[in-house]
Design an enzyme around this catalytic site. Structure first.
Site, PDB file in Angstrom:
ATOM      1  N   SER A  10       0.844  -1.194   0.000  1.00  0.00           N
ATOM      2  CA  SER A  10       0.000   0.000   0.000  1.00  0.00           C
ATOM      3  C   SER A  10       0.877   1.241   0.000  1.00  0.00           C
ATOM      4  O   SER A  10       1.584   1.522   0.970  1.00  0.00           O
ATOM      5  CB  SER A  10      -0.905   0.003   1.227  1.00  0.00           C
ATOM      6  OG  SER A  10      -1.634   1.211   1.277  1.00  0.00           O
ATOM      7  N   HIS A  35      -0.688  -0.825  -4.558  1.00  0.00           N
ATOM      8  CA  HIS A  35      -2.031  -0.486  -4.102  1.00  0.00           C
ATOM      9  C   HIS A  35      -2.123   1.006  -3.827  1.00  0.00           C
ATOM     10  O   HIS A  35      -1.348   1.559  -3.032  1.00  0.00           O
ATOM     11  CB  HIS A  35      -2.362  -1.273  -2.832  1.00  0.00           C
ATOM     12  CG  HIS A  35      -3.789  -1.162  -2.403  1.00  0.00           C
ATOM     13  ND1 HIS A  35      -4.803  -1.859  -3.016  1.00  0.00           N
ATOM     14  CD2 HIS A  35      -4.383  -0.422  -1.429  1.00  0.00           C
ATOM     15  CE1 HIS A  35      -5.959  -1.569  -2.431  1.00  0.00           C
ATOM     16  NE2 HIS A  35      -5.732  -0.682  -1.467  1.00  0.00           N
ATOM     17  N   ASP A  37      -4.522   4.020  -2.538  1.00  0.00           N
ATOM     18  CA  ASP A  37      -5.732   4.389  -1.811  1.00  0.00           C
ATOM     19  C   ASP A  37      -6.177   5.790  -2.192  1.00  0.00           C
ATOM     20  O   ASP A  37      -5.464   6.767  -1.962  1.00  0.00           O
ATOM     21  CB  ASP A  37      -5.487   4.324  -0.301  1.00  0.00           C
ATOM     22  CG  ASP A  37      -5.413   2.901   0.205  1.00  0.00           C
ATOM     23  OD1 ASP A  37      -6.354   2.132  -0.061  1.00  0.00           O
ATOM     24  OD2 ASP A  37      -4.413   2.556   0.861  1.00  0.00           O
ATOM     25  N   MET A  39      -8.980   8.505  -1.472  1.00  0.00           N
ATOM     26  CA  MET A  39     -10.012   8.877  -0.506  1.00  0.00           C
ATOM     27  C   MET A  39     -10.479  10.299  -0.773  1.00  0.00           C
ATOM     28  O   MET A  39      -9.689  11.158  -1.151  1.00  0.00           O
ATOM     29  CB  MET A  39      -9.463   8.774   0.921  1.00  0.00           C
ATOM     30  CG  MET A  39      -8.804   7.447   1.248  1.00  0.00           C
ATOM     31  SD  MET A  39      -8.181   7.408   2.929  1.00  0.00           S
ATOM     32  CE  MET A  39      -7.144   5.937   2.870  1.00  0.00           C
ATOM     33  N   HIS A  79      -7.969   1.657  -5.116  1.00  0.00           N
ATOM     34  CA  HIS A  79      -9.094   1.409  -4.212  1.00  0.00           C
ATOM     35  C   HIS A  79      -9.740   2.739  -3.885  1.00  0.00           C
ATOM     36  O   HIS A  79      -9.136   3.589  -3.224  1.00  0.00           O
ATOM     37  CB  HIS A  79      -8.583   0.712  -2.947  1.00  0.00           C
ATOM     38  CG  HIS A  79      -9.613   0.553  -1.876  1.00  0.00           C
ATOM     39  ND1 HIS A  79      -9.266   0.395  -0.555  1.00  0.00           N
ATOM     40  CD2 HIS A  79     -10.974   0.517  -1.924  1.00  0.00           C
ATOM     41  CE1 HIS A  79     -10.370   0.277   0.171  1.00  0.00           C
ATOM     42  NE2 HIS A  79     -11.418   0.350  -0.634  1.00  0.00           N
ATOM     43  N   MET A  81     -12.195   4.974  -1.996  1.00  0.00           N
ATOM     44  CA  MET A  81     -13.037   5.199  -0.822  1.00  0.00           C
ATOM     45  C   MET A  81     -13.658   6.573  -0.994  1.00  0.00           C
ATOM     46  O   MET A  81     -13.242   7.556  -0.378  1.00  0.00           O
ATOM     47  CB  MET A  81     -12.191   5.078   0.449  1.00  0.00           C
ATOM     48  CG  MET A  81     -11.779   3.641   0.743  1.00  0.00           C
ATOM     49  SD  MET A  81     -10.411   3.502   1.900  1.00  0.00           S
ATOM     50  CE  MET A  81      -9.025   3.648   0.760  1.00  0.00           C
ATOM     51  N   MET A 154     -12.423  -5.496   3.304  1.00  0.00           N
ATOM     52  CA  MET A 154     -11.683  -4.638   4.237  1.00  0.00           C
ATOM     53  C   MET A 154     -11.572  -5.341   5.586  1.00  0.00           C
ATOM     54  O   MET A 154     -12.570  -5.765   6.164  1.00  0.00           O
ATOM     55  CB  MET A 154     -12.385  -3.294   4.393  1.00  0.00           C
ATOM     56  CG  MET A 154     -12.332  -2.405   3.168  1.00  0.00           C
ATOM     57  SD  MET A 154     -10.643  -1.970   2.671  1.00  0.00           S
ATOM     58  CE  MET A 154     -10.061  -1.073   4.118  1.00  0.00           C
TER      59      MET A 154
END
Length: 237
Positions: A10, A35, A37, A39, A79, A81, A154
């Site tokens: 990540s 990965h 993230d 958000m 990913h 979010m 998750m």
């Protein structure tokens, strides 16, 4: 032999000032994916007038993906979010994202359109669910006319790195693996040498790990250990 092991460090745990070199370091250490993230941040004024953002933290977006893509050919496992994933499909496709995983909690009414849009932009669709969301909610997305190609379970509450692994989420992984033997099942949150056995034995084959990899004295050793655990289990499928 079951599905292939994929280890995805990540990048949220990396040194953002040296993102390109950190990405290459992870690949040199044996990582399969990177990965990312994405958000949307929690904006109080926005929430007073509209629906809240998905998580309180604010991280990277399409411009960072585009910049990183100039320095690597790696699979960028994104990913999201975010509250409105449809808004991100075109910019992330243009930026060079490889995978686009959205949350079922914000896509119950338009996931079919979302999956089609993701694939039309050359990205691989996936769906994620929070620890409190029943696993049954993702079944239609795996079995539908426009199916996702990965489910991300998750194992912590989304929004921040460095949280403690939630072993009770492994029931969801076991249910998925029993129902879909060839599905890519990803887990994210608190994964490392002390928790990989639980995740691998439950049937997860795509492992996201942040602080346990970036904070290790020997990142390559941690990646290798996690891969071996997954491969050992998958041999029995």
């Amino acid at each position: 032999m079951g599905v292939e092991a994929k280890i995805a460090p990540s990048m949220l745990s990396s040194d953002f000032a040296n993102l390109a070199s950190e990405a290459q370091r992870m690949l040199d250490c044996g990582a399969d994916w990177l990965h990312m993230d994405i958000m949307d941040g929690y904006n109080l004024n926005y929430c007073l007038l509209h629906k809240p953002h998905f998580v309180p933290n604010l991280t990277i977006g399409a411009p960072v993906i585009e910049s990183l893509r100039k320095h690597t050919k790696a699979y960028l496992d994104c990913h999201l979010m975010v509250t409105n994933p449809l808004d991100y499909v075109e910019p992330l496709g243009k930026a060079g994202a490889s995978g686009f995983t959205f949350h079922v909690e914000v896509s119950r009414d338009n996931w079919g359109e979302l999956v089609q849009r993701i694939k039309s932009k050359g990205m691989r669709p996936g769906v994620s669910l929070k620890p409190g969301t029943p696993i049954e909610e993702v079944y239609p997305l795996v079995e539908g006319e426009y199916p996702v190609e990965m489910v991300l379970v998750m194992t912590v509450e989304p929004g921040f790195g460095g949280q403690k692994f939630m072993p009770e989420t492994m029931d969801k992984v076991r249910a998925l693996r029993k129902k879909y033997p060839s599905l890519d099942i990803e887990v994210d949150g608190g994964l490392g040498p002390s928790t990989i056995d639980m995740a691998a034995s439950a049937g997860a084959n795509c492992i996201v790990a942040g602080s346990s990899v970036f904070g290790a004295p020997d990142s390559a050793q941690v990646i290798s250990l996690m891969r071996k655990r997954v491969e050992e289990v998958q041999k029995n499928y």
